[in-house]
Design an enzyme around this catalytic site. Structure first.
Site, PDB file in Angstrom:
ATOM      1  N   ASN A  17       0.852  -1.188   0.000  1.00  0.00           N
ATOM      2  CA  ASN A  17       0.000   0.000   0.000  1.00  0.00           C
ATOM      3  C   ASN A  17       0.883   1.232   0.000  1.00  0.00           C
ATOM      4  O   ASN A  17       2.112   1.121   0.034  1.00  0.00           O
ATOM      5  CB  ASN A  17      -0.976  -0.034   1.175  1.00  0.00           C
ATOM      6  N   ARG A  18       0.291   2.395  -0.018  1.00  0.00           N
ATOM      7  CA  ARG A  18       1.060   3.618  -0.266  1.00  0.00           C
ATOM      8  C   ARG A  18       1.562   4.299   1.007  1.00  0.00           C
ATOM      9  O   ARG A  18       2.082   5.414   0.945  1.00  0.00           O
ATOM     10  CB  ARG A  18       0.214   4.581  -1.110  1.00  0.00           C
TER      11      ARG A  18
END
Ligand code: CTP
Length: 396
Positions: free
Chosen positions: A207-208
């Site tokens: 994920n970011r």
């Protein structure tokens, strides 16, 4: 801002590490401090007063007798909020320990009641010499703060202990010395970063999350005197003064957190994957073999596990990165995971959350109240989160 408007005398002594004091000066100023540089005669053989005067917007001082002030050392000593000596040579340490004042810097050290942070730098043989170690022991026993040097390359190409601590570590230590110390003796665990769940040896589901917010919380907790264990999957710089446990997957993060689950405060700032591939391929999946089907299985909810096992007096903080219905989702998570507070942010808003240097959050507390923390640095958000934790701990 712990260092904001604080008057810091930066003492620079001789040796090649004097050039690193330029970076220390710059970082102290960036942190909002008013820096007064004081250079010894030997430092002047390595660096110039001009560099420090320009950086500090204040003339660097070098002598007891040549400036406009008739008694500069007493003014410097009396007005300082903190004195940082970086680098500190064996000579400076010896003079300070023995109470000998033979130049402006040593005179200032004797004429102050402000806290003093000594950052030694010297060759390994000198660093390990019993006289130097005994002097540092004496200084410590008098309440002087000493930031030990690192291992690394020294003057003349030698490698060993004695290299001046990193400028970032020196500034972090200055913050700790001047910080409120309201977390002294408190064990804090912080998780940070997004986990990576492998699909095959080269691919993962991630994920970011950058981990910057979690690392800022760890740094803030250290500066307030906590003993911090940072469990992180992030590749951003590790704050000075934490015990660091590097992890990659949700399962590794779970194991690491379980080892520290009795900590006084746990802050789950990590973006833990909710699902992982149920099987990891041993070899790289080849494009020619057709489109793969990746079957997922749920990971363990670490925060919910902590909430279920919590002990009296423990404070458990969760995060919620949301893109819609922020308030309702955060409140539901607070209940579902039995946490004391949930720090929510709307990651779809500009300048907020993942990878940004800034954040804007709402802290949802167990008692139903909430606090809006407007857009600011991640360190500012960290401060507000720990303020809320400190208030909660005071109610126990
Ligand atoms: N969290 C956790 N373990 C997981 C997933 C999340 O400990 N397996 C923690 C996160 O560190 C965070 C909080 O739970 O502090 C909320 O994470 P979030 O992903 O926003 O919540 P979810 O439970 O995944 O809920 P949803 O998918 O509905 O957003």
């Amino acid at each position: 801002m712990v260092l904001q408007d604080k008057r810091i005398v930066l003492g620079v002594t001789g040796g090649i590490a004097a050039y690193k004091a330029i970076e220390v000066c710059r970082r102290l100023i960036d942190a909002g401090a008013h820096v007064v540089p004081v250079l010894t005669e030997n430092a002047l053989k390595m660096v110039t007063t001009t560099t420090f005067s320009v950086l500090a917007s204040e003339p660097a001082q070098t002598s007891l007798f040549e400036g406009p002030e008739s008694i500069p050392h007493t003014r410097l000593g009396q007005q300082a909020d903190l004195i940082v000596i970086a680098p500190a040579t064996a000579r400076l340490i010896g003079s300070y320990t023995a109470g000998i004042s033979d130049d402006l810097l040593t005179a200032t050290l004797l004429a102050t009641r402000a806290p003093v942070l000594v950052c030694p730098a010297m060759h390994t043989e000198m660093w390990e010499h019993p006289a130097v170690q005994a002097n540092l022991g004496t200084l410590r026993s008098r309440g002087v703060h000493v930031l030990d040097p690192e291992m690394g390359r020294l003057a003349g190409g030698d490698v060993g202990a004695g290299r001046l601590a990193d400028p970032a570590a020196i500034v972090a230590e200055a913050m700790r010395v001047l910080g409120p110390n309201d977390f002294a003796g408190v064990d804090v665990v912080v998780t940070a970063g997004g986990t990576r769940e492998p699909i095959d040896p080269v691919r993962f589901i991630g994920n970011r999350s950058s981990g910057k917010q979690g690392h800022a919380i760890a740094a803030e907790a250290v500066s307030r005197g906590a003993h911090v264990t940072l469990i992180t999957s992030a590749n951003v710089g590790v704050p000075h003064g934490c015990d660091v446990v590097n992890v990659s997957t949700a399962a590794e993060m779970l194991t690491a957190v379980e080892k520290h689950e009795t900590a006084d405060v746990v802050v789950m700032a990590a973006a833990v994957a909710d699902f992982r591939p149920s099987a990891i391929e041993d070899a790289k999946i080849k494009k020619g073999d057709g489109i793969p089907e990746v079957l997922l299985e749920p990971t363990t909810d670490i925060l919910a596990g902590l909430g279920a096992k919590r002990h009296l007096g423990q404070v458990i903080v969760g995060f919620a990165a949301e893109t819609s219905d922020v308030e309702a989702n955060a409140r539901a998570k607070l209940k579902r995971k039995n946490a004391d507070m949930i720090v929510s942010n709307d990651v779809s808003a500009a300048e907020v959350g993942f990878a940004h240097e800034t954040n804007a959050v709402t802290i949802h507390l167990r008692d139903g109240t909430s606090r809006e923390i407007g857009l600011g640095s991640k360190r500012k958000v960290a401060r507000s989160v720990l303020d809320a934790v400190a208030e909660m701990r005071n109610q126990f």
